[in-house]
Design a protein around this motif. Sequence first.
Motif, PDB file in Angstrom:
ATOM      1  N   ALA A 143       0.825  -1.210   0.000  1.00 54.59           N
ATOM      2  CA  ALA A 143       0.000   0.000   0.000  1.00 54.59           C
ATOM      3  C   ALA A 143       0.858   1.258   0.000  1.00 54.59           C
ATOM      4  O   ALA A 143       0.347   2.351  -0.231  1.00 54.59           O
ATOM      5  N   GLY A 144       2.161   1.112   0.272  1.00 56.10           N
ATOM      6  CA  GLY A 144       3.046   2.268   0.313  1.00 56.10           C
ATOM      7  C   GLY A 144       2.737   3.198   1.472  1.00 56.10           C
ATOM      8  O   GLY A 144       2.683   4.416   1.309  1.00 56.10           O
ATOM      9  N   VAL A 145       2.532   2.603   2.662  1.00 56.67           N
ATOM     10  CA  VAL A 145       2.214   3.389   3.859  1.00 56.67           C
ATOM     11  C   VAL A 145       3.023   2.867   5.042  1.00 56.67           C
ATOM     12  O   VAL A 145       3.581   1.772   4.996  1.00 56.67           O
ATOM     13  N   ARG A 146       3.081   3.673   6.080  1.00 53.73           N
ATOM     14  CA  ARG A 146       3.578   3.179   7.357  1.00 53.73           C
ATOM     15  C   ARG A 146       2.439   2.463   8.069  1.00 53.73           C
ATOM     16  O   ARG A 146       1.269   2.796   7.865  1.00 53.73           O
ATOM     17  N   VAL A 147       2.798   1.485   8.898  1.00 52.59           N
ATOM     18  CA  VAL A 147       1.789   0.760   9.672  1.00 52.59           C
ATOM     19  C   VAL A 147       2.196   0.754  11.134  1.00 52.59           C
ATOM     20  O   VAL A 147       3.334   0.396  11.468  1.00 52.59           O
ATOM     21  N   LEU A 148       1.270   1.157  11.992  1.00 53.05           N
ATOM     22  CA  LEU A 148       1.473   1.101  13.439  1.00 53.05           C
ATOM     23  C   LEU A 148       0.641  -0.060  13.959  1.00 53.05           C
ATOM     24  O   LEU A 148      -0.591   0.006  13.994  1.00 53.05           O
ATOM     25  N   SER A 149       1.313  -1.146  14.326  1.00 48.61           N
ATOM     26  CA  SER A 149       0.630  -2.349  14.803  1.00 48.61           C
ATOM     27  C   SER A 149       0.524  -2.297  16.323  1.00 48.61           C
ATOM     28  O   SER A 149       1.533  -2.161  17.018  1.00 48.61           O
ATOM     29  N   VAL A 150      -0.695  -2.415  16.820  1.00 49.33           N
ATOM     30  CA  VAL A 150      -1.002  -2.123  18.227  1.00 49.33           C
ATOM     31  C   VAL A 150      -1.311  -3.400  18.994  1.00 49.33           C
ATOM     32  O   VAL A 150      -2.144  -4.210  18.582  1.00 49.33           O
ATOM     33  N   GLU A 151      -0.666  -3.572  20.142  1.00 49.47           N
ATOM     34  CA  GLU A 151      -0.905  -4.738  20.991  1.00 49.47           C
ATOM     35  C   GLU A 151      -1.791  -4.337  22.168  1.00 49.47           C
ATOM     36  O   GLU A 151      -1.333  -4.145  23.294  1.00 49.47           O
ATOM     37  N   TYR A 152      -3.074  -4.204  21.884  1.00 51.78           N
ATOM     38  CA  TYR A 152      -4.068  -3.812  22.880  1.00 51.78           C
ATOM     39  C   TYR A 152      -4.222  -4.917  23.934  1.00 51.78           C
ATOM     40  O   TYR A 152      -3.845  -6.073  23.729  1.00 51.78           O
ATOM     41  N   ARG A 153      -4.814  -4.554  25.061  1.00 49.18           N
ATOM     42  CA  ARG A 153      -5.006  -5.529  26.140  1.00 49.18           C
ATOM     43  C   ARG A 153      -6.002  -6.615  25.739  1.00 49.18           C
ATOM     44  O   ARG A 153      -7.004  -6.350  25.084  1.00 49.18           O
ATOM     45  N   LEU A 154      -5.687  -7.854  26.141  1.00 51.98           N
ATOM     46  CA  LEU A 154      -6.497  -9.005  25.782  1.00 51.98           C
ATOM     47  C   LEU A 154      -7.334  -9.497  26.957  1.00 51.98           C
ATOM     48  O   LEU A 154      -6.943  -9.389  28.121  1.00 51.98           O
ATOM     49  N   ALA A 155      -8.490 -10.064  26.624  1.00 52.57           N
ATOM     50  CA  ALA A 155      -9.319 -10.767  27.602  1.00 52.57           C
ATOM     51  C   ALA A 155      -8.791 -12.211  27.723  1.00 52.57           C
ATOM     52  O   ALA A 155      -8.114 -12.697  26.814  1.00 52.57           O
ATOM     53  N   PRO A 156      -9.083 -12.930  28.794  1.00 51.85           N
ATOM     54  CA  PRO A 156      -9.883 -12.502  29.945  1.00 51.85           C
ATOM     55  C   PRO A 156      -9.094 -11.705  30.976  1.00 51.85           C
ATOM     56  O   PRO A 156      -9.660 -11.253  31.969  1.00 51.85           O
ATOM     57  N   ASP A 157      -7.773 -11.537  30.745  1.00 49.55           N
ATOM     58  CA  ASP A 157      -6.964 -10.750  31.677  1.00 49.55           C
ATOM     59  C   ASP A 157      -7.514  -9.343  31.816  1.00 49.55           C
ATOM     60  O   ASP A 157      -7.534  -8.770  32.920  1.00 49.55           O
ATOM     61  N   HIS A 158      -7.984  -8.799  30.700  1.00 45.35           N
ATOM     62  CA  HIS A 158      -8.529  -7.441  30.672  1.00 45.35           C
ATOM     63  C   HIS A 158      -9.813  -7.459  29.848  1.00 45.35           C
ATOM     64  O   HIS A 158      -9.796  -7.221  28.642  1.00 45.35           O
ATOM     65  N   PRO A 159     -10.944  -7.728  30.491  1.00 44.53           N
ATOM     66  CA  PRO A 159     -12.204  -7.850  29.747  1.00 44.53           C
ATOM     67  C   PRO A 159     -12.610  -6.525  29.087  1.00 44.53           C
ATOM     68  O   PRO A 159     -12.095  -5.448  29.418  1.00 44.53           O
ATOM     69  N   TRP A 160     -13.553  -6.643  28.143  1.00 40.35           N
ATOM     70  CA  TRP A 160     -14.165  -5.479  27.508  1.00 40.35           C
ATOM     71  C   TRP A 160     -14.594  -4.471  28.585  1.00 40.35           C
ATOM     72  O   TRP A 160     -15.051  -4.887  29.643  1.00 40.35           O
ATOM     73  N   PRO A 161     -14.432  -3.159  28.391  1.00 37.06           N
ATOM     74  CA  PRO A 161     -14.006  -2.497  27.149  1.00 37.06           C
ATOM     75  C   PRO A 161     -12.527  -2.106  27.103  1.00 37.06           C
ATOM     76  O   PRO A 161     -12.183  -1.096  26.486  1.00 37.06           O
ATOM     77  N   ALA A 162     -11.647  -2.885  27.742  1.00 31.34           N
ATOM     78  CA  ALA A 162     -10.218  -2.536  27.739  1.00 31.34           C
ATOM     79  C   ALA A 162      -9.678  -2.445  26.320  1.00 31.34           C
ATOM     80  O   ALA A 162      -8.945  -1.496  25.981  1.00 31.34           O
ATOM     81  N   ALA A 163     -10.031  -3.409  25.474  1.00 34.66           N
ATOM     82  CA  ALA A 163      -9.488  -3.426  24.102  1.00 34.66           C
ATOM     83  C   ALA A 163      -9.901  -2.188  23.304  1.00 34.66           C
ATOM     84  O   ALA A 163      -9.041  -1.499  22.738  1.00 34.66           O
ATOM     85  N   PRO A 164     -11.196  -1.854  23.201  1.00 34.63           N
ATOM     86  CA  PRO A 164     -11.535  -0.642  22.446  1.00 34.63           C
ATOM     87  C   PRO A 164     -10.965   0.628  23.056  1.00 34.63           C
ATOM     88  O   PRO A 164     -10.604   1.562  22.322  1.00 34.63           O
ATOM     89  N   GLU A 165     -10.862   0.697  24.368  1.00 36.02           N
ATOM     90  CA  GLU A 165     -10.262   1.881  25.003  1.00 36.02           C
ATOM     91  C   GLU A 165      -8.808   2.039  24.553  1.00 36.02           C
ATOM     92  O   GLU A 165      -8.356   3.155  24.236  1.00 36.02           O
ATOM     93  N   ASP A 166      -8.060   0.935  24.537  1.00 32.29           N
ATOM     94  CA  ASP A 166      -6.660   0.993  24.092  1.00 32.29           C
ATOM     95  C   ASP A 166      -6.570   1.412  22.629  1.00 32.29           C
ATOM     96  O   ASP A 166      -5.672   2.169  22.239  1.00 32.29           O
ATOM     97  N   CYS A 167      -7.480   0.909  21.818  1.00 33.45           N
ATOM     98  CA  CYS A 167      -7.411   1.189  20.382  1.00 33.45           C
ATOM     99  C   CYS A 167      -7.746   2.644  20.072  1.00 33.45           C
ATOM    100  O   CYS A 167      -7.128   3.251  19.182  1.00 33.45           O
ATOM    101  N   VAL A 168      -8.687   3.218  20.802  1.00 31.17           N
ATOM    102  CA  VAL A 168      -8.966   4.654  20.643  1.00 31.17           C
ATOM    103  C   VAL A 168      -7.733   5.456  21.057  1.00 31.17           C
ATOM    104  O   VAL A 168      -7.340   6.421  20.380  1.00 31.17           O
ATOM    105  N   ALA A 169      -7.112   5.062  22.166  1.00 32.68           N
ATOM    106  CA  ALA A 169      -5.905   5.759  22.632  1.00 32.68           C
ATOM    107  C   ALA A 169      -4.790   5.655  21.593  1.00 32.68           C
ATOM    108  O   ALA A 169      -4.031   6.611  21.379  1.00 32.68           O
TER     109      ALA A 169
END
Length: 346
Positions: A143-169
């Motif tokens: 695609a000819g772009v930079r990519v920022l790959s994000v390792e958001y928090r996973l369940a069940p260690d961090h249940p919803w909405p931890a993942a979407p909160e991390d992704c917005v951040a």
Amino acid sequence: MAIPVQIRVQAALSQVIYGLPKPLRRLIAGKPVRLDGQELALDAQLLLRLQQLSGAELSNGDVGESRTNLAAARHLVSGKPIGPMSTRELKIPGPGGDIPATLYTPAGLAEPSGLLVYFHGGGWVIGDRDSHDNTTRFLAKHAGVRVLSVEYRLAPDHPWPAAPEDCVAAFDYAHAKASELGADPARIAVGGDSAGGNLAAVVSQVTTRRGGPAPKFQLLFYPATDFSTRRRSREIFGIGFFLTDESMDWFSGHYQADETDPLASPLLADDVSGLPPAYIATAGFDPLRDEGEAYAKKLQDAGVSVALSRQDDLIHGYVNFLGVGTRFREAVSEAAGALRLGLSKE
């Protein structure tokens, strides 16, 4: 980390099998599979046959073991690292602490470029940046772009909405730090596969509704969009096509999301007008096919520009199978072209 000898042998054997003449590959895979007016690609059917012979499963009841198995399995199907590519490890401030991320930059890419903030799949429970390393490399290069790959928090260690909160951040960080990342703040996309596609859709909704910076484009591979309804594709393709109905129950049980909240089920949002243009890819033999296509229709009905692409001969997870056969790469190449266009200068 060194690749276990057993995995190296299995990977080499897979390459040998995929290199056989088509009649022999067909003999190993079995008779063509036709279902719901679609015929499964030989590359996909062969992969499922090899999975069946190995006894591998996407989830097996134990979270830790499932994560370990996925980490090992990626070496069988993802292929050699795509380059030339530079990588930089980052820490993104998040609501639950620092969020690890990797910035991929194709060799020779000028600044500022478009940037894709990518959220990996894995049912919100398994997967990480490493499991999707070659997927993000492929998208960055083609695609000819930079990519920022994000390792958001996973369940069940961090249940919803931890993942979407991390992704917005993570999106907010990418926009605020665009110049430091070599990116154009006006050309930032969000994307992901499966659970990651769900998270990218959620980020697009949250950022658009609050006002201020929002993505320019969405790249959604077979996204989960609705926890509240079992659609026809989940009944038809729930057994034998990589992602199973049982696995979906396992993932959602660990994620513990409110199934009617748009932060979990973006299809249930009251208003999706004004969202960024989207490329939404579904797979024909995928339990999530129908909900991904329902989301595309909802966006289209609200006036959002959407390119819906059903890869009718493929299975869930195809963005990770770049190292075997040719059909999976063809499908991801199409998406990379859409991303390139979506982040092009106006």
